[in-house]
Design an enzyme around this catalytic site. Structure first.
Site, mmCIF file in Angstrom:
data_model
loop_
_atom_site.group_PDB
_atom_site.id
_atom_site.type_symbol
_atom_site.label_atom_id
_atom_site.label_comp_id
_atom_site.label_asym_id
_atom_site.label_seq_id
_atom_site.Cartn_x
_atom_site.Cartn_y
_atom_site.Cartn_z
ATOM 1 N N GLY B 268 29.963 -42.126 25.420
ATOM 2 C CA GLY B 268 28.564 -42.318 25.016
ATOM 3 C C GLY B 268 27.710 -43.156 25.825
ATOM 4 O O GLY B 268 28.299 -44.132 26.499
ATOM 5 N N GLY B 270 24.985 -46.442 26.024
ATOM 6 C CA GLY B 270 24.909 -47.729 25.346
ATOM 7 C C GLY B 270 25.929 -48.522 25.697
ATOM 8 O O GLY B 270 26.979 -48.389 26.472
ATOM 9 N N GLU B 293 28.017 -36.944 29.962
ATOM 10 C CA GLU B 293 26.608 -36.616 29.830
ATOM 11 C C GLU B 293 26.162 -37.669 30.914
ATOM 12 O O GLU B 293 25.470 -37.338 31.922
ATOM 13 C CB GLU B 293 25.927 -37.035 28.494
ATOM 14 C CG GLU B 293 25.795 -35.948 27.642
ATOM 15 C CD GLU B 293 25.146 -36.610 26.472
ATOM 16 O OE1 GLU B 293 25.104 -35.910 25.464
ATOM 17 O OE2 GLU B 293 24.806 -37.679 26.541
ATOM 18 N N ASN B 383 18.022 -43.428 17.003
ATOM 19 C CA ASN B 383 17.852 -42.698 18.423
ATOM 20 C C ASN B 383 18.018 -41.247 18.092
ATOM 21 O O ASN B 383 16.851 -40.606 18.112
ATOM 22 C CB ASN B 383 18.710 -43.014 19.540
ATOM 23 C CG ASN B 383 18.614 -44.527 20.009
ATOM 24 O OD1 ASN B 383 17.456 -44.989 19.849
ATOM 25 N ND2 ASN B 383 19.714 -45.176 20.255
#
Lengths: 510, 510
Positions: B268, B270, B293, B383
């Site tokens: 992910g 971050g 991603e 988010n």
């Protein structure tokens, strides 16, 4: 004698005739601490004799097993094993009252799991492997391959992984069932390949489970049919839900988002989903198909009515009348249905590619469209998540249905906040009660709340939810809540037996 | 003049030179009520000029739009459009403080959605279609095809669906980026076919987005780089999390469940996930791959260290230093990375087939392993869910990471019950904090609670959770809770600023 002939007609690899065994002798292969993989999916195609022998053995022999299946079992198998104290762990699904109570007392460890995943977890060695498999069959072929009965479930992975396979040869099922199955094992890491199903009626595998015949350590002959489905007949509310859905589908067709054959349908097990599927018969649809888990009465009604062309599932679970009708003359359905391993019937890749319309039952929903499918009061297991997650997450259109109230109105199925979430708002497109239908696609949570409250709830509960939302909105947020009141409906139900406060109760009675 | 040459080198279909336009003129194509599809995925590859022109127009012209993107935008785009009051609706993801506040005030309707699904919803006409697309490009080819910059996102569906396409030609990006993209549009109902990716480095599409060139109504030249990533550097806690994960992977290798190349990794966005990925460099792994991603600093660190062979993503989002290093010499990475449409980078079929290990950050988790990724206090959007659901639900091994406490200890990241659930226990295999790792595979909820509390929590919060569980177990259930206390930690935080009760606060300070 007749039996013997029948047996020989059904055991076509002669050396396997030596393996004919009593259930009690077969049960001796199951040892303390073992994982047993049994056939059976929502009452269909389960082992009927060996499990009871295992339970009997537990009277004199203290031992524990982990039981894996396709899904829920009939024929009192779960309750017998629970009562005998032999069931230490259970996965992935159950619907048995005795077992459920033991689970909720914390006596049986229940690993409630997506039904597409059990086989994967086994193949990846992420859960303990199956030691002994017990598989119900209509026949064993010339090569020793096993032809399942009314369900496939996880049979293929159980039989492949176990060192020892016990076959329950059920003479109650007609040999006409042979050919109805499509046994395909997806290839695996690191060389996984696409699954070649482009349409519900595609066949990509073999008609029996191929294993080395020497793994078959016992063959037990039985002659007992599956416990029939206990679905209730359609009622006024389920008819209303079906009618709202038909209107929705008509609108989708009008806007070019669906055609009159809709998309392949998936329907959850149980009374409401079955009744809603039956209700589709009154709609203007043609050439319907199913790509689902369980083929219920409604599937065969739609086929008989000429509205459904083909149905793919992993199990056939029917009412007593329908069961007789279908299984006594299975030949007429043989080019219209197929039974696949649950890994394939529920496979995310295929669900996604075919673009399913999924119809599953919610135990309760919250005002933002989250769904609780499993836990009464957020704590006590009802059945399990089953395949609802497999289908919903990858659906073309994910629909959940529920009656707006339960237990004569003391429980609202739509609540401010859920004490347990099985499906998040991201995976829920449409919510339907007998009151109406909420189309949640593309909406922000505040809009979802208005759509659900105004379309799916009525009377006092609607007023109470509107009050809750108004107070929550004052506190702000994407998904406003009043935390100290969010679970108050469930607390009130626990304390007073009703989600309605005393002063409102008057309205309900009046 | 130099610019002009550059422009001509980058617009290779001569008649399109006529479409060169100012941002303000291009912004005129956007009308009240339209849905605008803009490029941009987690700060990378977003339109930088036209959105600000749209915001400027809103000073004199009262109009509203729905904004769809790949994911979050940089370059102050979301805040400018929010401040201008032109943003009525937003989907599927954002990370902007100004926009977030407006969402939480209920002023902007935010449809927070799985990132793999936006394109599908558009293709199925289940949300309103895109009217105008604004796509950042490094070049337009001889046939009028658009070569994206540092992200693909939903560009291909936006460009195909919109009647009018505005291209922002960004001269800041080297033409070396051309060839890095693999644009593949999955075939669609009723003739959907398998997606031919069998390995992260498979290429199945074209290197640019092919649309009829006459749809390009304006080309705006820009020269502004993406807002860099604001990831914090690894710290003691993230190093501890990485170290627990490395130990876990080693054990998996020892038991034959993984090899030293693990499985393709997804991480992910971050600080925490990036730091954990960086930490893998200290592990005994070889030939790692990613199917993710966003390719962050850690991806290129692992490639540079010779530990990672290939990385597939939909966006490249880097720190200022790494950005300079990577994009000024992109040629050296060109056979090691590929950027795909987010529909493909996050596609359930491919995620499932490749068997990903997914590593995502939890905002908080409950004792049973449900995950909240999005809502602070259950109500206020942080988010969005992003791709975490796309990956987690179909993962080989789904891992969530979080520090065990936040805000100096007044918040426990592990709580009795979540006020918002984004990922259910069924989809969460491993939970890791700096305290330790809980392996939840195959466990019943009561066992999950023990594993999480004993491995992932320490100090007063561990004691408090053990007390809660003991009281909850007295009430029974598969997933025991004390409903009236389940959300009390969040209520206390709201009222007192700490999840620790006053009498326990002493321990924390001491």
């Amino acid at each position: 004698m007749k039996d013997e002939v029948l047996i020989k007609g059904r055991i076509r690899l002669p050396r396997l005739l030596e393996k004919l065994s009593s259930a009690d002798a077969a049960a001796e292969f199951v040892k303390d601490g073992m994982t047993v993989g049994m056939s059976g999916f929502t009452l269909a195609g389960g082992a009927k004799s060996v499990p009871h022998a295992i339970a009997r053995r537990a009277n004199s022999d203290d031992f524990k097993i982990t039981l894996l299946t396709g899904a829920s079992l009939g024929n009192e198998v779960d309750s017998a094993l629970t009562k005998a104290g032999v069931m230490a762990r259970r996965s992935p699904f159950q619907t048995d009252r005795t077992l459920r109570d033991a689970i909720n007392r914390g006596e049986v460890m229940y690993f409630d799991s997506h039904l597409a995943e059990t086989g994967e977890l086994l193949r990846r060695k992420q859960i303990k492997p199956v030691d002994v498999a017990v598989i119900e069959a209509v026949a064993i072929t010339e090569t020793g391959a096993i032809v399942p009965t009314a369900s496939v479930g996880n049979n293929e992975i159980f039989a492949m992984q176990a060192d020892k396979v016990i076959v329950e040869l059920n003479l109650g099922y007609s040999l006409e069932l042979e050919g109805a199955h499509d046994i395909f094992c997806a290839s695996h890491f690191p060389h996984a390949m696409p699954i070649g199903i482009m349409s519900p009626n595609d066949r990509i595998g073999s008609t029996a489970i191929c294993i080395p015949p020497e793994k078959i350590v016992a063959i037990v002959v039985t002659n007992e049919m599956d416990t029939p489905s206990q679905n209730l007949p359609p009622d006024e509310e389920t008819a209303a839900i079906a009618s709202h859905l038909i209107e929705f589908f008509k609108t989708e067709i009008k806007h070019g988002r669906l055609t009159e054959s809709l998309r392949p349908l998936q329907a959850g097990i149980g009374t409401i989903a079955n009744a809603v599927m039956s209700g589709l018969a009154t709609g203007p649809f043609k050439h319907l198909t199913m790509y689902s888990e369980v083929l219920q009465d409604s599937t065969f009604e739609l086929i008989d009515a000429g509205m459904m062309d083909f149905a793919s599932g992993t199990a056939i679970t029917l009412s007593p009348e329908k069961s007789k009708e279908v299984f006594s003359n299975f030949g007429r359905y043989k080019d219209k249905v197929v039974l696949r391993p649950q890994r394939i019937s529920n496979h995310p890749e295929v669900v996604q590619r075919l673009g399913l319309i999924t119809i599953n039952t919610a135990l309760e929903a919250d005002i933002y469209g989250h769904i609780n499918s499993t836990h009464v009061m957020g704590t006590h297991m009802m059945n399990g998540i089953g395949g609802s997650g497999d289908f919903t997450h990858n659906a073309h259109t994910a629909i959940f249905v529920t009656k707006s109230v339960a237990k004569g109105g003391v429980i609202s199925s739509i609540v401010p906040m859920l004490p347990h979430v099985d499906h998040t708002e991201h995976d829920v497109d449409i919510l339907v009660t007998e009151v109406g239908l909420a189309d949640l696609r593309g909406l922000a949570p505040r809009e979802r709340a208005q759509a659900i409250i105004n379309n799916c709830v009525e009377g006092e509960y609607r007023a109470m939810l509107l009050e809750y939302v108004a107070e929550a909105n004052l506190r702000g947020g994407q998904t406003p809540h009043v935390l100290e009141k969010a679970l108050s409906w469930h607390q009130r139900l626990r304390e007073t037996g009703s989600m309605l406060p005393m002063e409102r109760e008057l309205y309900r009675v009046a």
